[in-house]
Motif scaffolding. Structure first.
Motif, mmCIF file in Angstrom:
data_model
loop_
_atom_site.group_PDB
_atom_site.id
_atom_site.type_symbol
_atom_site.label_atom_id
_atom_site.label_comp_id
_atom_site.label_asym_id
_atom_site.label_seq_id
_atom_site.Cartn_x
_atom_site.Cartn_y
_atom_site.Cartn_z
ATOM 1 N N GLY A 293 59.069 3.470 45.994
ATOM 2 C CA GLY A 293 58.551 4.333 47.048
ATOM 3 C C GLY A 293 57.040 4.484 47.068
ATOM 4 O O GLY A 293 56.509 5.202 47.914
ATOM 5 N N GLY A 294 56.340 3.833 46.134
ATOM 6 C CA GLY A 294 54.886 3.900 46.134
ATOM 7 C C GLY A 294 54.283 4.947 45.223
ATOM 8 O O GLY A 294 53.087 5.218 45.277
ATOM 9 N N SER B 12 56.805 0.705 55.725
ATOM 10 C CA SER B 12 57.475 0.254 54.501
ATOM 11 C C SER B 12 56.466 0.018 53.390
ATOM 12 O O SER B 12 55.342 -0.441 53.648
ATOM 13 C CB SER B 12 58.237 -1.059 54.749
ATOM 14 O OG SER B 12 59.312 -0.874 55.638
ATOM 15 N N VAL B 13 56.880 0.326 52.162
ATOM 16 C CA VAL B 13 56.107 -0.034 50.976
ATOM 17 C C VAL B 13 56.356 -1.516 50.697
ATOM 18 O O VAL B 13 57.500 -1.947 50.575
ATOM 19 C CB VAL B 13 56.513 0.829 49.772
ATOM 20 C CG1 VAL B 13 55.861 0.325 48.489
ATOM 21 C CG2 VAL B 13 56.160 2.297 50.018
ATOM 22 N N ILE B 14 55.283 -2.289 50.580
ATOM 23 C CA ILE B 14 55.390 -3.729 50.330
ATOM 24 C C ILE B 14 55.230 -4.027 48.841
ATOM 25 O O ILE B 14 56.001 -4.799 48.262
ATOM 26 C CB ILE B 14 54.328 -4.506 51.136
ATOM 27 C CG1 ILE B 14 54.458 -4.191 52.638
ATOM 28 C CG2 ILE B 14 54.444 -6.006 50.871
ATOM 29 C CD1 ILE B 14 55.798 -4.521 53.242
ATOM 30 N N SER B 15 54.230 -3.417 48.198
ATOM 31 C CA SER B 15 53.936 -3.707 46.792
ATOM 32 C C SER B 15 53.484 -2.443 46.087
ATOM 33 O O SER B 15 52.808 -1.602 46.686
ATOM 34 C CB SER B 15 52.815 -4.745 46.660
ATOM 35 O OG SER B 15 53.052 -5.879 47.463
ATOM 36 N N THR B 16 53.839 -2.326 44.812
ATOM 37 C CA THR B 16 53.333 -1.238 43.977
ATOM 38 C C THR B 16 52.800 -1.821 42.674
ATOM 39 O O THR B 16 53.507 -2.568 41.982
ATOM 40 C CB THR B 16 54.429 -0.194 43.672
ATOM 41 O OG1 THR B 16 55.061 0.219 44.899
ATOM 42 C CG2 THR B 16 53.830 1.032 43.005
ATOM 43 N N ILE B 17 51.563 -1.482 42.369
ATOM 44 C CA ILE B 17 50.885 -1.948 41.159
ATOM 45 C C ILE B 17 50.652 -0.738 40.265
ATOM 46 O O ILE B 17 50.083 0.267 40.694
ATOM 47 C CB ILE B 17 49.549 -2.629 41.507
ATOM 48 C CG1 ILE B 17 49.809 -3.889 42.346
ATOM 49 C CG2 ILE B 17 48.747 -2.973 40.242
ATOM 50 C CD1 ILE B 17 48.553 -4.504 42.940
ATOM 51 N N LEU C 132 56.670 8.765 50.456
ATOM 52 C CA LEU C 132 55.524 8.173 51.148
ATOM 53 C C LEU C 132 55.915 7.736 52.553
ATOM 54 O O LEU C 132 55.168 7.965 53.513
ATOM 55 C CB LEU C 132 54.957 7.000 50.350
ATOM 56 C CG LEU C 132 53.756 6.280 50.978
ATOM 57 C CD1 LEU C 132 52.614 7.238 51.283
ATOM 58 C CD2 LEU C 132 53.271 5.152 50.063
ATOM 59 N N SER C 133 57.096 7.142 52.704
ATOM 60 C CA SER C 133 57.552 6.732 54.036
ATOM 61 C C SER C 133 57.661 7.930 54.974
ATOM 62 O O SER C 133 57.295 7.839 56.154
ATOM 63 C CB SER C 133 58.909 6.022 53.933
ATOM 64 O OG SER C 133 58.792 4.808 53.220
ATOM 65 N N ASP D 4 52.909 -1.540 54.847
ATOM 66 C CA ASP D 4 52.901 -2.078 56.208
ATOM 67 C C ASP D 4 53.285 -0.942 57.144
ATOM 68 O O ASP D 4 54.440 -0.501 57.144
ATOM 69 C CB ASP D 4 53.878 -3.241 56.328
ATOM 70 C CG ASP D 4 53.772 -3.972 57.664
ATOM 71 O OD1 ASP D 4 53.290 -3.363 58.640
ATOM 72 O OD2 ASP D 4 54.190 -5.148 57.733
ATOM 73 N N MET D 5 52.315 -0.469 57.912
ATOM 74 C CA MET D 5 52.561 0.666 58.802
ATOM 75 C C MET D 5 53.491 0.304 59.958
ATOM 76 O O MET D 5 53.989 1.185 60.656
ATOM 77 C CB MET D 5 51.237 1.193 59.367
ATOM 78 C CG MET D 5 50.398 1.972 58.377
ATOM 79 S SD MET D 5 51.164 3.546 57.871
ATOM 80 C CE MET D 5 50.793 4.593 59.293
#
Length: 450
Positions: free
Chosen positions: A90-91, A420-425, A342-343, A391-392
């Motif tokens: 979820g970020g 949508s959340v694309i990547s989480t670092i 976050l979404s 990605d908004m």
């Protein structure tokens, strides 16, 4: 074991729209040894992994300062591994978790045992609150503020020994705590009186829609105002969690967070739902303090924009559907949301409720400032790379098939989010990317500049 930072792959993120410190700009970000090495236009550097982020937003990862991951002792509801993995998707890159587990986190021994669990199981960075009680002030004084986020005080709504209802004990905690005090403010005697009134009228069949009358606004204000008065008297660092009423907002000063010793927080579900949702959601949105009127929700939203509300968190609190599928007094309070938070906030951006800069400020920057977190919460050179790509314009529908919580439900089920959340670092490691998870490595224990 986690790789040492020196052996982490380098990552180059190109052409991302960075949302950070009140601004948006397109730039590249180079990540090396777990930290942000460089932010610039067109970085020409070799990297083990290149992520083309053109058209995507790059945000600081969410630092959620209020979650219940249920471990130890309540792991049928959730645990550190399952809930932190959901948070990652979820970020959310860091969390601070609450002490009302079994055994409760009210001794240094239990606190450090929990940190060992975090080091073994958490997908993201972590910290755990020490729980204040009526009689553990001497233990509290020994807590190291350098590596513990804060002390949690239930001034209402708790079980067992976690409710601090003796004024002298509260005064001791407020006077002697070596770190920030986070409070749950509801007046228990007022709530008990309301429960008795409704039980007399309905027996056990109290409607869920009565929840905001039972956990009434007066109980919230009485407790919050007492906490604020006590903090002013003692000079304590006070953070009042999950504000739900318009009346309480006058207790807090508007404006930037810097320099404030008394701050306030709103939760995603209180910014989203209102009392009209009890009809369709029922016990799924039963939580403490209660979701109240739309006018309260709208006042809290406005307070976020004014700076009376300094931080947005979740109070993620999973229960099994079997537990939730009960009559009013038997259905537990709390709802899971770290995977959707976050979404949900980005949907509010799409609706024009908030702007992106405000979301970033309230979920990352201000949390780092308020808790004095070391080298996190901002997209800055030299800081740990805790980042999320969004990605908004990529909708996704919340459904059971993609739910990562152990309890396997969410109050948003069936809703289509616009982003949508694309990547989480996390600490420089790409742990989630386009729906796939990297092999497990633990997050880091948060440190605090105190």
């Amino acid at each position: 074991m986690s790789e040492s930072p020196q052996t982490l792959p380098t990552i180059l993120i190109t052409q991302a729209t960075i949302v950070n410190e009140g601004q948006q700009k397109v730039a590249d970000v180079l990540i090396k040894n777990g930290r942000i090495e460089k932010i610039a236009d067109g970085i020409d550097a070799a990297a083990d992994r290149v992520i083309d982020a053109q058209g995507l937003l790059l945000l600081p990862g969410i630092i959620d300062d209020q979650v219940h991951f249920r471990e130890p002792g309540l792991t049928q509801k959730g645990d550190i591994a399952t809930e932190s993995k959901a948070a990652l998707a979820g970020g959310t890159t860091s969390f601070m978790e609450m002490p009302n587990v079994n055994p409760p986190t009210t001794s240094i021994e239990n606190l450090e045992a929990k940190y060992r669990l975090g080091a073994e199981k958490s997908w993201v960075n972590y910290s755990f609150y020490f729980g204040g009680t009526n009689d553990n002030i001497e233990e509290l004084k020994k807590v190291n503020p350098r590596n513990v986020c804060g002390v949690k005080v239930f001034m209402g709504s708790s079980t067992g020994n976690m409710l601090v209802d003796q004024e002298q004990a509260l005064r001791e905690i407020f006077t002697h705590s070596p770190m920030l005090i986070a409070t749950h403010c509801e007046d228990t005697p007022m709530i008990k009186a309301q429960e008795a009134k409704y039980r007399e009228q309905y027996g056990e069949e109290v409607p869920m829609s009565a929840h905001p009358d039972i956990r009434c606004r007066e109980a919230c204000y009485k407790s919050s105002s007492f906490a604020v008065d006590l903090a002013k008297e003692t000079g304590a660092d006070l953070h009042v969690l999950h504000i739900t009423t318009a009346e309480e907002l006058a207790l807090f000063e508007p404006g930037p967070i810097e320099g404030k010793k008394i701050t306030a927080e709103a939760c995603v579900h209180h910014l989203w739902f209102s009392d009209s949702d009890y009809e369709t959601k029922g016990s799924l949105i039963k939580c403490n303090p209660a979701i109240k009127k739309q006018s309260d929700r709208d006042a809290v939203r406005q307070a976020v924009k004014e700076g009376r509300i300094d931080i947005i968190a979740t109070d993620h609190a999973p229960h099994t559907l079997e537990e939730k599928d009960n009559s009013y007094f038997k259905a537990p309070a709390g709802l899971p949301q770290v995977q959707q938070s976050l979404s949900a906030l980005l949907d509010m951006v799409h609706e024009g409720v908030f702007d992106l800069e405000t979301i970033v400020q309230k979920t990352a920057h201000n949390v780092a400032i308020r808790y004095q977190i070391e080298d996190r919460g901002f997209i800055r050179e030299g800081y740990w790379a805790d980042l999320v790509l969004v990605d908004m314009h990529k909708p996704h529908t919340d459904d059971k098939a993609h739910n990562l919580y152990k309890c396997q439900w969410s109050p948003w089920e069936g809703h289509t989010f616009k982003s949508s959340v694309i990547s989480t670092i996390v600490s420089g490691e790409l742990k989630y990317h386009q729906g796939e998870f990297a092999d497990f490595t633990p997050g880091q224990r948060l440190l605090f500049n105190r």
